[in-house]
Design a protein around this motif. Structure first.
Motif, PDB file in Angstrom:
ATOM      1  N   ARG A   1       0.977  -1.197   0.093  1.00  0.00           N
ATOM      2  CA  ARG A   1      -0.064  -0.160   0.002  1.00  0.00           C
ATOM      3  C   ARG A   1       0.887   1.173  -0.021  1.00  0.00           C
ATOM      4  N   ARG A   2       0.692   2.317  -0.846  1.00  0.00           N
ATOM      5  CA  ARG A   2       1.356   3.504  -0.989  1.00  0.00           C
ATOM      6  C   ARG A   2       0.881   4.231   0.053  1.00  0.00           C
ATOM      7  N   ILE A   3       2.016   4.747   0.967  1.00  0.00           N
ATOM      8  CA  ILE A   3       1.404   5.824   2.088  1.00  0.00           C
ATOM      9  C   ILE A   3       2.027   7.214   1.756  1.00  0.00           C
ATOM     10  N   GLY A   4       1.318   8.183   1.910  1.00  0.00           N
ATOM     11  CA  GLY A   4       1.462   9.561   1.758  1.00  0.00           C
ATOM     12  C   GLY A   4       1.210  10.495   2.710  1.00  0.00           C
ATOM     13  N   ALA A   5       1.402  11.619   2.664  1.00  0.00           N
ATOM     14  CA  ALA A   5       1.133  12.718   3.492  1.00  0.00           C
ATOM     15  C   ALA A   5      -0.445  12.340   4.163  1.00  0.00           C
ATOM     16  N   GLY A   6      -1.373  12.151   3.380  1.00  0.00           N
ATOM     17  CA  GLY A   6      -2.678  12.143   3.661  1.00  0.00           C
ATOM     18  C   GLY A   6      -2.880  11.248   4.535  1.00  0.00           C
ATOM     19  N   THR A   7      -2.201   9.801   4.331  1.00  0.00           N
ATOM     20  CA  THR A   7      -2.425   8.758   5.408  1.00  0.00           C
ATOM     21  C   THR A   7      -1.834   9.131   6.583  1.00  0.00           C
ATOM     22  N   ILE A   8      -0.826   9.890   6.600  1.00  0.00           N
ATOM     23  CA  ILE A   8      -0.240  10.117   8.060  1.00  0.00           C
ATOM     24  C   ILE A   8      -1.154  11.220   8.625  1.00  0.00           C
ATOM     25  N   THR A   9      -1.572  12.160   8.007  1.00  0.00           N
ATOM     26  CA  THR A   9      -2.512  12.940   8.893  1.00  0.00           C
ATOM     27  C   THR A   9      -3.709  12.341   9.238  1.00  0.00           C
ATOM     28  N   HIS A  10      -4.344  11.247   8.582  1.00  0.00           N
ATOM     29  CA  HIS A  10      -5.394  10.482   9.124  1.00  0.00           C
ATOM     30  C   HIS A  10      -5.142   9.820  10.279  1.00  0.00           C
ATOM     31  N   LEU A  11      -3.951   9.146  10.030  1.00  0.00           N
ATOM     32  CA  LEU A  11      -3.467   8.385  11.503  1.00  0.00           C
ATOM     33  C   LEU A  11      -3.173   9.147  12.607  1.00  0.00           C
TER      34      LEU A  11
ATOM     35  N   TYR B   1       6.741   3.895   1.029  1.00  0.00           N
ATOM     36  CA  TYR B   1       6.718   5.286   1.149  1.00  0.00           C
ATOM     37  C   TYR B   1       8.088   5.841   0.967  1.00  0.00           C
ATOM     38  N   ASN B   2       8.077   7.049   0.891  1.00  0.00           N
ATOM     39  CA  ASN B   2       9.703   7.661   0.978  1.00  0.00           C
ATOM     40  C   ASN B   2      10.125   8.034   2.293  1.00  0.00           C
ATOM     41  N   ASP B   3      11.452   8.709   2.143  1.00  0.00           N
ATOM     42  CA  ASP B   3      11.983   8.850   3.531  1.00  0.00           C
ATOM     43  C   ASP B   3      11.451   9.588   4.557  1.00  0.00           C
ATOM     44  N   ALA B   4      10.618  10.738   3.802  1.00  0.00           N
ATOM     45  CA  ALA B   4      10.069  11.882   4.765  1.00  0.00           C
ATOM     46  C   ALA B   4       8.803  10.923   5.500  1.00  0.00           C
ATOM     47  N   VAL B   5       8.069  10.305   4.695  1.00  0.00           N
ATOM     48  CA  VAL B   5       6.996   9.574   5.293  1.00  0.00           C
ATOM     49  C   VAL B   5       7.299   8.758   6.292  1.00  0.00           C
ATOM     50  N   LEU B   6       8.357   7.808   5.919  1.00  0.00           N
ATOM     51  CA  LEU B   6       8.953   6.733   6.868  1.00  0.00           C
ATOM     52  C   LEU B   6       9.330   7.531   8.341  1.00  0.00           C
ATOM     53  N   ARG B   7      10.005   8.732   8.145  1.00  0.00           N
ATOM     54  CA  ARG B   7      10.332   9.464   9.566  1.00  0.00           C
ATOM     55  C   ARG B   7       8.981   9.783  10.349  1.00  0.00           C
ATOM     56  N   GLU B   8       8.149  10.110   9.620  1.00  0.00           N
ATOM     57  CA  GLU B   8       6.599  10.717  10.166  1.00  0.00           C
ATOM     58  C   GLU B   8       6.047   9.062  10.652  1.00  0.00           C
ATOM     59  N   LEU B   9       5.996   8.226  10.013  1.00  0.00           N
ATOM     60  CA  LEU B   9       5.588   6.883  10.550  1.00  0.00           C
ATOM     61  C   LEU B   9       6.025   6.395  11.693  1.00  0.00           C
TER      62      LEU B   9
END
Length: 408
Positions: A112-122, A161-169
């Motif tokens: 599953r592709r995880i982006g900024a919108g997923t992070i915001t929702h979580l 996910y990209n590196d920025a999203v990884l850090r947020e996760l």
């Protein structure tokens, strides 16, 4: 599993749950409202679940999406309202707890592709669930928070996910580990709590989330205090060492007040006073009006009053403690039963230290009433401590004798 669900073959579902996720039939029975022998019989291929009412109950207990069993969307699939009635909350706690044990059985196939919108929702979901801690004890919330933590782990394991999203996760995972750890601690699961705090710290450091890493240290210090006061003070000191100008005001206040508590438990009055003053200064700083992290936004003047009152009670300085505790408690209604009961025990102890025995008993009785039915070990332990002390020092006082009888 999906084939079994679509065919309402819950015997196979139960069997796979035990084989693949280690869930006992007894636990499934308790969560789904089915007799254990019935669950075992279904798993052995004897009988079927035909009633749609019972299918809905099982789907809700296992958190199986309605579409997978031929039902409409379940209420828990669509609800985003944090104002859940208490009865509904308790039911949800049990259901999510069972679903948390099935990390892969029901997960969608493929990355599953995880982006900024997923992070915001979580993050928004994590913030909503955090509000449960305002009104419920860790015995009720631990499985909910643990489920969220495991779900985020699954996203990290299976998503792209990209590196920025990884850090947020990773930062979110560290935050969720702390919430689950706190619930574990509150529910009497000290070993699980310490493990979650340590995981949170390492995950936060990997994410570059220094504030969360320091808060994990503060949690570890808070838990260690009763058995290793000096060690806890050292850990809490480390949590404050790396505070910078970029550290949000409420985070600074939180770290300093927990350091103050560790120092009070260790008997360091001068250090306690200095740390409390620094915490207060953080709340009065200009950046205190800026947006704060949700996990520290609850820290305010009332919280600091309560903590200061607790510290001075611990240091046997009741003339300082009592006014602070009374002022801090003035903002707590009975809906916050756990916290109010807990803080009242320190007020009762402060009164006892001051020799106001009848007042101490009256406050302790109120704490007992509030703590009744709360799924937290902390108020109960504190009540036992206060009653024991009153019994030793003032056992001949009639009011104390009545309290002892009431709490026996």
């Amino acid at each position: 599993m999906r084939h079994a669900l679509s065919g309402h073959d819950f015997g196979t579902v139960f069997r796979l749950a035990r084989e693949q996720a280690g869930i006992s039939y007894q636990r499934i029975a308790a969560e789904c409202g089915i007799k254990p022998e019935r669950v075992g019989a279904l798993a052995r291929g004897r009988g079927r679940v035909e009633s749609y009412e019972k299918i809905a109950v099982i789907a809700d207990a296992l958190r199986i999406p309605g579409s997978m069993v031929g039902l409409a969307l379940r209420p828990w699939e669509t609800s985003t309202d944090p104002a859940v009635p208490r009865r509904g909350v308790l039911q949800a706690v049990g259901a999510v707890g069972l679903a948390a044990s099935l990390p892969d059985v029901l997960s969608p196939t493929g990355p599953r592709r995880i982006g900024a919108g997923t992070i915001t929702h979580l993050r928004e979901r994590t913030a909503r669930l955090r509000r449960l801690d305002d009104v419920l004890g860790g015995g009720d919330t631990y499985r909910v928070y643990s489920a969220e933590y495991q779900a985020t782990k699954a996203i990290l394991r299976t998503g792209t996910y990209n590196d920025a999203v990884l850090r947020e996760l990773l930062a979110l995972l560290a935050e969720q580990a702390q919430q689950a750890g706190w619930a574990a601690f509150d529910g009497g699961r000290e070993r699980e709590a310490a493990a979650l705090y340590r995981e949170s710290r390492s995950t936060a450091e990997e994410a570059g989330a220094g504030d969360l890493a320091r808060n994990a240290l503060a949690f570890l210090a808070y838990q260690a205090g009763p058995t290793d006061a000096r060690g806890a003070a050292t850990i809490a000191a480390h949590s404050c060492e790396a505070i910078t100008e970029q550290t949000p005001a409420t985070v600074r206040a939180l770290l300093w007040e927990r350091y103050a508590w560790a120092l009070a438990v260790a008997g360091d009055a001068a250090g306690t006073e200095e740390a409390l003053h620094t915490a207060g200064s953080a709340l009065e700083a200009d950046d205190a009006e800026d947006p704060q992290p949700d996990w520290s936004a609850w820290v305010g003047r009332a919280e600091l009053d309560i903590m200061a009152g607790r510290c001075w009670t611990e240091l046997r300085r009741p003339l300082r403690a009592v006014p602070l505790l009374i002022r801090g408690l003035s903002g707590f209604d009975d809906a916050h039963a756990r916290d109010k009961a807990l803080y009242l025990t320190w007020l009762a102890e402060a009164y006892a230290t001051a020799g106001e025995v009848e007042e101490a008993v009256a406050v302790a009785v109120r704490a007992v009433e509030l703590a009744d039915g709360v799924a937290s070990v902390r108020p109960r332990r504190r009540i036992e401590h206060v009653v024991t002390r009153l019994a030793l020092d003032h056992g001949s006082v009639p009011a104390v004798a009545e309290l002892i009888e009431q709490t026996a």
